[in-house]
Each structure stands twice: as structure tokens, then as C-alpha cells.
Design a protein around this motif. Structure first.
Motif, PDB file in Angstrom:
ATOM      1  N   PRO A   1       0.797  -1.231   0.000  1.00  0.00           N
ATOM      2  CA  PRO A   1       0.000   0.000   0.000  1.00  0.00           C
ATOM      3  C   PRO A   1       0.831   1.284   0.000  1.00  0.00           C
ATOM      4  O   PRO A   1       1.819   1.392   0.719  1.00  0.00           O
ATOM      5  CB  PRO A   1      -0.817  -0.099   1.293  1.00  0.00           C
ATOM      6  CG  PRO A   1      -0.115  -1.098   2.139  1.00  0.00           C
ATOM      7  CD  PRO A   1       0.610  -2.025   1.226  1.00  0.00           C
TER       8      PRO A   1
ATOM      9  N   LEU B   1       0.091   5.636  -0.095  1.00  0.00           N
ATOM     10  CA  LEU B   1      -0.924   6.683   0.021  1.00  0.00           C
ATOM     11  C   LEU B   1      -0.395   7.976  -0.584  1.00  0.00           C
ATOM     12  O   LEU B   1       0.655   8.483  -0.169  1.00  0.00           O
ATOM     13  CB  LEU B   1      -1.286   6.911   1.498  1.00  0.00           C
ATOM     14  CG  LEU B   1      -2.329   8.007   1.768  1.00  0.00           C
ATOM     15  CD1 LEU B   1      -3.691   7.642   1.182  1.00  0.00           C
ATOM     16  CD2 LEU B   1      -2.455   8.273   3.279  1.00  0.00           C
TER      17      LEU B   1
ATOM     18  N   CYS C   1       1.935   7.354   8.290  1.00  0.00           N
ATOM     19  CA  CYS C   1       1.820   6.317   7.247  1.00  0.00           C
ATOM     20  C   CYS C   1       2.789   5.178   7.524  1.00  0.00           C
ATOM     21  O   CYS C   1       2.397   3.999   7.560  1.00  0.00           O
ATOM     22  CB  CYS C   1       2.147   6.906   5.864  1.00  0.00           C
ATOM     23  SG  CYS C   1       0.897   8.021   5.234  1.00  0.00           S
TER      24      CYS C   1
ATOM     25  N   VAL D   1       2.254   1.797   5.681  1.00  0.00           N
ATOM     26  CA  VAL D   1       1.888   2.330   4.358  1.00  0.00           C
ATOM     27  C   VAL D   1       2.963   3.335   3.940  1.00  0.00           C
ATOM     28  O   VAL D   1       3.431   4.130   4.759  1.00  0.00           O
ATOM     29  CB  VAL D   1       0.496   3.018   4.430  1.00  0.00           C
ATOM     30  CG1 VAL D   1       0.179   3.761   3.145  1.00  0.00           C
ATOM     31  CG2 VAL D   1      -0.586   1.974   4.710  1.00  0.00           C
TER      32      VAL D   1
ATOM     33  N   ILE E   1      -1.063   4.682  -8.181  1.00  0.00           N
ATOM     34  CA  ILE E   1      -1.499   4.812  -6.778  1.00  0.00           C
ATOM     35  C   ILE E   1      -3.004   5.051  -6.786  1.00  0.00           C
ATOM     36  O   ILE E   1      -3.496   5.875  -7.562  1.00  0.00           O
ATOM     37  CB  ILE E   1      -0.791   6.002  -6.081  1.00  0.00           C
ATOM     38  CG1 ILE E   1       0.731   5.815  -6.144  1.00  0.00           C
ATOM     39  CG2 ILE E   1      -1.277   6.158  -4.639  1.00  0.00           C
ATOM     40  CD1 ILE E   1       1.526   6.997  -5.621  1.00  0.00           C
ATOM     41  N   SER E   2      -3.735   4.337  -5.916  1.00  0.00           N
ATOM     42  CA  SER E   2      -5.193   4.469  -6.012  1.00  0.00           C
ATOM     43  C   SER E   2      -5.861   5.177  -4.841  1.00  0.00           C
ATOM     44  O   SER E   2      -7.055   5.426  -4.903  1.00  0.00           O
ATOM     45  CB  SER E   2      -5.845   3.107  -6.266  1.00  0.00           C
ATOM     46  OG  SER E   2      -5.279   2.149  -5.446  1.00  0.00           O
ATOM     47  N   VAL E   3      -5.124   5.505  -3.795  1.00  0.00           N
ATOM     48  CA  VAL E   3      -5.753   6.206  -2.663  1.00  0.00           C
ATOM     49  C   VAL E   3      -4.994   7.505  -2.381  1.00  0.00           C
ATOM     50  O   VAL E   3      -3.756   7.526  -2.410  1.00  0.00           O
ATOM     51  CB  VAL E   3      -5.790   5.325  -1.392  1.00  0.00           C
ATOM     52  CG1 VAL E   3      -6.587   6.020  -0.273  1.00  0.00           C
ATOM     53  CG2 VAL E   3      -6.398   3.954  -1.688  1.00  0.00           C
TER      54      VAL E   3
ATOM     55  N   ALA F   1     -13.422   0.770   0.219  1.00  0.00           N
ATOM     56  CA  ALA F   1     -12.632  -0.021  -0.731  1.00  0.00           C
ATOM     57  C   ALA F   1     -13.550  -0.816  -1.657  1.00  0.00           C
ATOM     58  O   ALA F   1     -13.320  -0.898  -2.874  1.00  0.00           O
ATOM     59  CB  ALA F   1     -11.696  -0.959   0.043  1.00  0.00           C
TER      60      ALA F   1
ATOM     61  N   GLY G   1      -7.144   7.343   5.029  1.00  0.00           N
ATOM     62  CA  GLY G   1      -6.524   6.932   3.755  1.00  0.00           C
ATOM     63  C   GLY G   1      -5.615   5.721   3.947  1.00  0.00           C
ATOM     64  O   GLY G   1      -5.576   4.814   3.116  1.00  0.00           O
TER      65      GLY G   1
ATOM     66  N   SER H   1      -6.165   2.239   2.004  1.00  0.00           N
ATOM     67  CA  SER H   1      -5.152   1.695   1.094  1.00  0.00           C
ATOM     68  C   SER H   1      -4.739   0.292   1.536  1.00  0.00           C
ATOM     69  O   SER H   1      -4.433  -0.560   0.688  1.00  0.00           O
ATOM     70  CB  SER H   1      -3.957   2.640   0.957  1.00  0.00           C
ATOM     71  OG  SER H   1      -3.356   2.838   2.197  1.00  0.00           O
ATOM     72  N   LYS H   2      -4.755   0.042   2.846  1.00  0.00           N
ATOM     73  CA  LYS H   2      -4.435  -1.327   3.311  1.00  0.00           C
ATOM     74  C   LYS H   2      -5.542  -2.305   2.914  1.00  0.00           C
ATOM     75  O   LYS H   2      -5.268  -3.428   2.493  1.00  0.00           O
ATOM     76  CB  LYS H   2      -4.234  -1.333   4.831  1.00  0.00           C
ATOM     77  CG  LYS H   2      -2.859  -0.765   5.202  1.00  0.00           C
ATOM     78  CD  LYS H   2      -2.778  -0.386   6.639  1.00  0.00           C
ATOM     79  CE  LYS H   2      -2.224  -1.472   7.507  1.00  0.00           C
ATOM     80  NZ  LYS H   2      -1.870  -0.942   8.856  1.00  0.00           N
TER      81      LYS H   2
ATOM     82  N   SER I   1      -5.058  -3.057  -0.787  1.00  0.00           N
ATOM     83  CA  SER I   1      -3.930  -3.904  -1.168  1.00  0.00           C
ATOM     84  C   SER I   1      -4.112  -5.321  -0.638  1.00  0.00           C
ATOM     85  O   SER I   1      -3.661  -6.270  -1.260  1.00  0.00           O
ATOM     86  CB  SER I   1      -2.600  -3.280  -0.750  1.00  0.00           C
ATOM     87  OG  SER I   1      -2.338  -3.558   0.582  1.00  0.00           O
TER      88      SER I   1
END
Ligand code: PSU
Ligand code: MN
Length: 302
Positions: A18, A20, A47, A52, A116-118, A207, A291, A295-296, A299
Motif C-alpha cells: 500500500p 498513500l 503512514c 503504508v 497509486i489508487s488512494v 474499498a 486513507g 489503502s491497506k 492492497s
């Protein structure tokens, strides 16, 4: 696009761990020095403590950077010539060798290109008050409709026209999920009076909605709105007059366009004797925490 990744971001992305994304206009134009640097380092350290990798995104001397060294954070946070770079200015900033904080729209573009998605921010831009006359509507809204990610924000900045911002998000097809609330948060305070959001109870739900949006082929981001913690909020009745005075100050001083948001945030900081800065930091850190969890979730479920 040529992107310079920090070593930790590069290895984390390659391993599917993950990451962020964090924006940098909040550092260059949203908070004064040295609070901005302290905020950025605290966000990064939170993070890492949670497993993360933080990816602060910025333009440093014409290079598009994803993940900054400490010296780079200090450089963009101190240098007064650092620009505010929105998505339309990315090519200009790189070709002119600028250093710049990337806004929500520019950060989303670069984060998405990086895989990166978040992404956690403080508050998104939106429809400014007086937009009927000025046409001032943030590019953030367009980016949210075109770039599929999860974006975590404490609603939209209270300096904006919140009802119109929420309507514009609907028009643009951006799903808005309230984290443990059905009310759109107003940045400095938890409540705006605008209810009826879809309420989610945990990061896993965010998610899942994001995944389903992706499977459905939607282009818009999933916007997760996360109210400022109660102990840090400035109640609506206290902040209202301060915001109105700041907006009148902007009109008197003919401040407009991209200078408007930084001007208003600075005015509010002065008029609240620094309390707005504490609130801004607290809400942004709160968004980083959420966030991290989203993100966790993403992933671990991929
Ligand atoms: N959130 C904060 N402080 C900020 C911003 C967000 O807590 O300074 C920045 C974001 O980068 C956002 C920008 O994209 O303000 C909006 O600027 P404008 O209204 O000019 O689009
Ligand atoms: Mn604008």
C-alpha cells in the motif's frame, strides 16, 4: 510522463504494497512555515508507522516527484517562489523548471499515472461563492469526475458554496460517501446541514465501493468525506462571520482565480489567531489516518 519516484515508493508499488498519495499545495500554500513542514513529516510518519508508504507529490525544479526526501519537503515548504500547480499547469511547470505544490487535481493526475489508487487531502476545491458572477469553479471537481481513485477529504472547504459544490459533484457523477455520517462535512466543522449522503461505517466499505465502481467502468473517483474530529472543530456559528469577512476582504483587494483559496485560508488563520491552522492540521491528519486504512484494505483484497 517522466516521474521521479522515491526509492520506498518505487519498491512498494512494484511489490503491490500500500502507498498513500498526499498533495503538496497544502504544504506550499495552505499552511505557513514551519507548521507546513511539521504537518508533512507527521503525515509521513503516521503512514510508515501503519505500514503504508507515503507519496507526497510535488514538482521540484521541473521534475515530477512522487515521494519526497526530507530536504525536498523543506525546500518546497520554505521557498517563497514555489508555485501552485493545478492539472492544467503540469506541462508548463515542468517545461519552465518550476517548483510547485500540486493541487488536488494535479496530484490525482500524477498519482493515477503512477498506479497509486488512494489519496488523502485536507479539503477539495469546489464551487466558489459568487460563482454565478465569477465562474470560479475548481478544477478539482473535473479531475474527480475523470480520474478513478479513492479521495479522502473533510468535505469541501467552508469558504466555498457547499450546496452548489455538492450539486456539481452529483452532476459530474462523483459518488460521495460519508464516513460514519450522512452529512457533508464543512471542513472546519462537522456539519453543513447538507444531509442525505450514503453513509459508510468502515474503510472496507469504501474499498468495496471503489472496486465496484472500477468494475463498472466508471471514470469518477470515489470521494470519501471524513468530518474533522469533534474536539478540533470550530463550530459553524463561530467560523461563519470570519469566513464572510475574509471573502469581503478578497473582494476589496480584488483577489481572484488561483490566489483566492490561499488568500482566504491566510485571512482565516489571522482572524482566528491560529486556531484554523490547528483545525486544518487535525482534519488533514485525520484524513491521512483514514486513507492509510483504505489503502491497506485495497492492497489486501487485490
Ligand atoms: N486542503 C487544505 N488546504 C489547501 C488545499 C486543500 O487543507 O490549501 C488546496 C488543495 O490543493 C486544493 C486547492 O486543490 O486548495 C484548491 O484550490 P482552488 O480553489 O484554486 O482550485
Ligand atoms: Mn479557482
Amino acid at each position: 510522463m517522466k516521474i521521479r519516484f522515491s526509492a520506498e515508493v518505487e519498491s512498494s508499488l512494484a511489490a503491490g504494497m500500500p502507498v498513500l498519495a498526499l498533495e503538496s499545495t497544502i504544504i506550499t500554500h495552505g499552511m505557513p512555515h514551519p507548521d507546513n513542514i511539521e504537518f508533512a513529516l507527521e503525515a509521513e510518519s503516521n503512514c510508515r508507522q501503519q505500514g503504508v508508504v507515503p507519496a507526497i507529490i510535488a514538482i521540484v525544479k521541473g521534475e515530477c516527484c512522487v515521494g519526497l526526501e526530507k530536504a525536498q519537503i523543506e525546500f518546497i515548504g520554505k521557498d517563497v517562489s514555489t508555485k501552485k500547480v493545478s492539472r492544467r499547469e503540469l506541462g508548463v511547470a515542468i517545461s519552465k523548471n518550476w517548483s510547485g505544490g500540486t493541487t488536488v487535481s494535479a496530484t490525482m493526475h500524477i498519482a493515477h499515472q503512477s498506479g497509486i489508487s488512494v489519496f488523502s487531502t485536507g479539503g477539495i476545491g469546489g464551487v466558489h461563492r459568487g460563482a454565478k458572477k465569477t465562474f470560479d469553479v475548481s478544477q478539482d471537481l473535473i479531475a474527480l469526475s475523470q480520474i478513478p481513485m479513492v479521495v479522502v477529504s473533510a468535505g469541501a472547504k467552508a469558504i466555498l458554496d457547499l450546496p452548489k459544490t455538492l450539486e456539481a459533484l452529483e452532476t459530474l457523477g462523483v459518488p460521495v460517501l460519508g464516513f460514519k455520517t450522512n452529512e457533508f462535512p464543512a471542513f472546519y466543522s462537522q456539519k453543513s446541514g447538507l444531509c442525505g449522503l450514503l453513509r459508510i461505517e468502515n474503510p472496507g466499505e469504501a474499498a468495496r465501493v471503489y472496486r465496484k465502481n472500477m468494475e463498472a467502468g466508471l471514470t469518477a473517483s470515489t470521494l470519501v468525506v471524513n468530518p474533522v474530529p469533534e474536539k478540533n472543530e470550530i463550530p459553524d456559528n463561530e467560523i461563519k462571520k470570519i469566513i464572510n469577512d475574509a471573502i469581503n476582504g478578497a473582494i476589496e483587494n480584488k483577489i481572484k482565480g488561483k490566489d483566492l483559496t490561499p488568500f482566504l485560508l491566510k485571512e482565516i488563520l489571522k482572524k482566528t489567531s491560529g486556531r484554523s491552522l490547528e483545525t486544518n492540521k487535525a482534519l488533514a491528519i485525520n484524513n491521512v489516518s483514514l486513507g492509510i486504512k483504505i489503502s491497506k484494505e485495497l492492497s489486501s483484497s487485490s
